[in-house]
Design a protein around this motif. Sequence first.
Motif, short mmCIF file in Angstrom:
data_model
loop_
_atom_site.label_atom_id
_atom_site.label_comp_id
_atom_site.label_asym_id
_atom_site.label_seq_id
_atom_site.Cartn_x
_atom_site.Cartn_y
_atom_site.Cartn_z
N THR A 80 4.03 9.63 14.07
CA THR A 80 5.18 9.81 13.19
C THR A 80 4.77 9.45 11.77
N SER A 81 5.13 10.29 10.82
CA SER A 81 4.78 10.06 9.41
C SER A 81 6.02 10.27 8.55
N GLY A 82 6.40 9.25 7.79
CA GLY A 82 7.56 9.37 6.91
C GLY A 82 8.84 9.69 7.66
N GLY A 83 8.95 9.22 8.89
CA GLY A 83 10.14 9.48 9.70
C GLY A 83 10.12 10.83 10.39
N SER A 84 9.07 11.62 10.20
CA SER A 84 8.97 12.95 10.79
C SER A 84 7.90 12.95 11.88
N SER A 85 8.27 13.41 13.06
CA SER A 85 7.31 13.47 14.16
C SER A 85 6.21 14.47 13.86
N GLN A 86 4.98 14.05 14.09
CA GLN A 86 3.83 14.93 13.93
C GLN A 86 3.35 15.48 15.28
N GLY A 87 4.18 15.28 16.29
CA GLY A 87 3.88 15.83 17.59
C GLY A 87 3.27 14.80 18.53
N THR A 88 3.04 15.22 19.75
CA THR A 88 2.46 14.38 20.79
C THR A 88 1.24 15.05 21.37
N ARG A 89 0.40 14.26 22.03
CA ARG A 89 -0.80 14.77 22.67
C ARG A 89 -0.66 14.53 24.18
N ASP A 90 -0.64 15.61 24.94
CA ASP A 90 -0.46 15.51 26.38
C ASP A 90 -1.72 16.02 27.07
N LEU A 91 -2.36 15.14 27.84
CA LEU A 91 -3.56 15.52 28.59
C LEU A 91 -3.33 15.40 30.09
N GLY A 92 -2.08 15.51 30.53
CA GLY A 92 -1.79 15.50 31.95
C GLY A 92 -1.34 14.15 32.43
N SER A 93 -1.58 13.88 33.70
CA SER A 93 -1.09 12.65 34.33
C SER A 93 -2.09 11.51 34.15
N ASN B 68 -4.93 16.22 9.28
CA ASN B 68 -5.12 17.54 9.88
C ASN B 68 -6.35 17.63 10.79
N ASP B 69 -6.72 16.50 11.37
CA ASP B 69 -7.89 16.50 12.24
C ASP B 69 -7.80 15.31 13.20
N GLN B 70 -6.90 15.42 14.20
CA GLN B 70 -6.70 14.35 15.16
C GLN B 70 -7.03 14.86 16.56
N ALA B 71 -7.54 13.96 17.39
CA ALA B 71 -7.98 14.37 18.72
C ALA B 71 -7.77 13.22 19.70
N THR B 72 -7.62 13.60 20.98
CA THR B 72 -7.40 12.63 22.06
C THR B 72 -8.17 13.06 23.30
N SER B 73 -8.78 12.09 23.97
CA SER B 73 -9.41 12.32 25.27
C SER B 73 -8.93 11.25 26.24
N LEU B 74 -8.50 11.66 27.43
CA LEU B 74 -7.98 10.75 28.44
C LEU B 74 -8.84 10.82 29.69
N ASN B 75 -9.39 9.69 30.09
CA ASN B 75 -10.16 9.60 31.34
C ASN B 75 -11.22 10.69 31.46
N ASP C 219 -11.72 16.88 28.19
CA ASP C 219 -12.07 17.50 26.91
C ASP C 219 -11.03 17.10 25.87
N ALA C 220 -11.48 16.91 24.65
CA ALA C 220 -10.59 16.44 23.60
C ALA C 220 -9.52 17.49 23.28
N SER C 221 -8.29 17.02 23.13
CA SER C 221 -7.18 17.84 22.65
C SER C 221 -7.05 17.60 21.15
N VAL C 222 -7.15 18.66 20.36
CA VAL C 222 -7.26 18.54 18.91
C VAL C 222 -6.00 19.07 18.24
N ASP C 223 -5.55 18.37 17.18
CA ASP C 223 -4.41 18.80 16.36
C ASP C 223 -4.90 18.94 14.92
#
Length: 377
Positions: free
Chosen positions: A287-300, A315-322, A325-329
């Motif tokens: 969340t930035s300035g009260g505005s959601s920038q989204g969520t990262r969902d990599l399953g269960s 403009n270059d965020q990424a997540t890897s769970l367990n 492969d990285a999910s990129v925004d």
Amino acid sequence: VKKLDPRITYSRTGPASYIDEYGIVQLVGANTPRFDHDPATGESKGLLIEEARTNLFPYGTTPGDNWTGAKANSVWTENTTEVKAPDGTYTATKWAFTGTDPYLYHQGTLSANTTYTISMWVKAGTNMAGDWLQFRIGGATYSAQADSIIPADGTWRRITHTKTVGGSDETNVNIGFEPQTSPSGNPASGDVIYIWGAQLEVGGYATSFIPTNGTTATRGADIGYLDGTTGTEFDDIYDPLQGTFLIDWFNNPDGNHNDGYVFTVDDGTGNNRIGAVNSNNYQVTVTSGGSSQGTRDLGSINSGANKIAFTYKLNDQATSLNGSDASVDTSSSLPTGLKYWWFGLRQGQYDFLGGYISNFRYYPKRLPNSQLKTLSS
């Protein structure tokens, strides 16, 4: 070394407990961080983070004749010296049956549309190995036999049962236990079990034992954080433009996925934050300035151990769970004014993890996607 970094501030009110590396329940006072262990293997799970809970049984440590509900066909010997309790002391209760229909209940008042969880340790005595102890919260449904078996090997077992009270209050209701033989039937006069550490709490899963000895008791929430408002250490560590977090955590032993936060960096409000969430719906939210920038969902997420690596950069965020492969925004703004790191919660008071943080690392740069996958494997 089972110690917090001295830069982390920790607090908790009230009595609490944890399980040490030898499987012993350790009772501690306020403001003591708890590093919990698997009772069977001795494996260290890490820092325990729980929300506030109250043990509604006034005599939880020594359940027995002091309870105020229905009781029958039994003799209770509190603080028996025949066996040691799960905490290594002689505070267990010997429950000897004098008839074929023994039971022990506390009389309490339950609130409508509220979920309660009851828990207690039980150990077999005479003729009760492999039988079961049925848990009851008012009327049916009761605990299932498969969830209520008394160990046949002479060890202690903590049994739990969860029930949601319906649309009307259940006042003056009996809450407690009825021993049963397996697969069905009543125990005999002269049979024995040992019990210790009874707990009734509001919530959908059992938390760590809260000792009570004559009155109810509340364990406050575990608050651990790095404070960037009182010195320069936060600014020396944290790069506001880019970085990577790596966190290992364990869920509650009941497999609870309660959407609690594993970690949050924020400005003390919900308007600017980056958070990792213990959820099957999404694992990172921005969340930035009260505005959601989204969520990262990599399953269960896993019911036990999990590992997440996530980055932040404009403009270059990424997540890897367990090891995924990285999910990129590539269209996410950065929150500003961040001054707190919260471990197992957000904003100092919300969405507690109800689990364990075993490892935490921070890199003051945006690591490559391939490295995120490796780190989270």
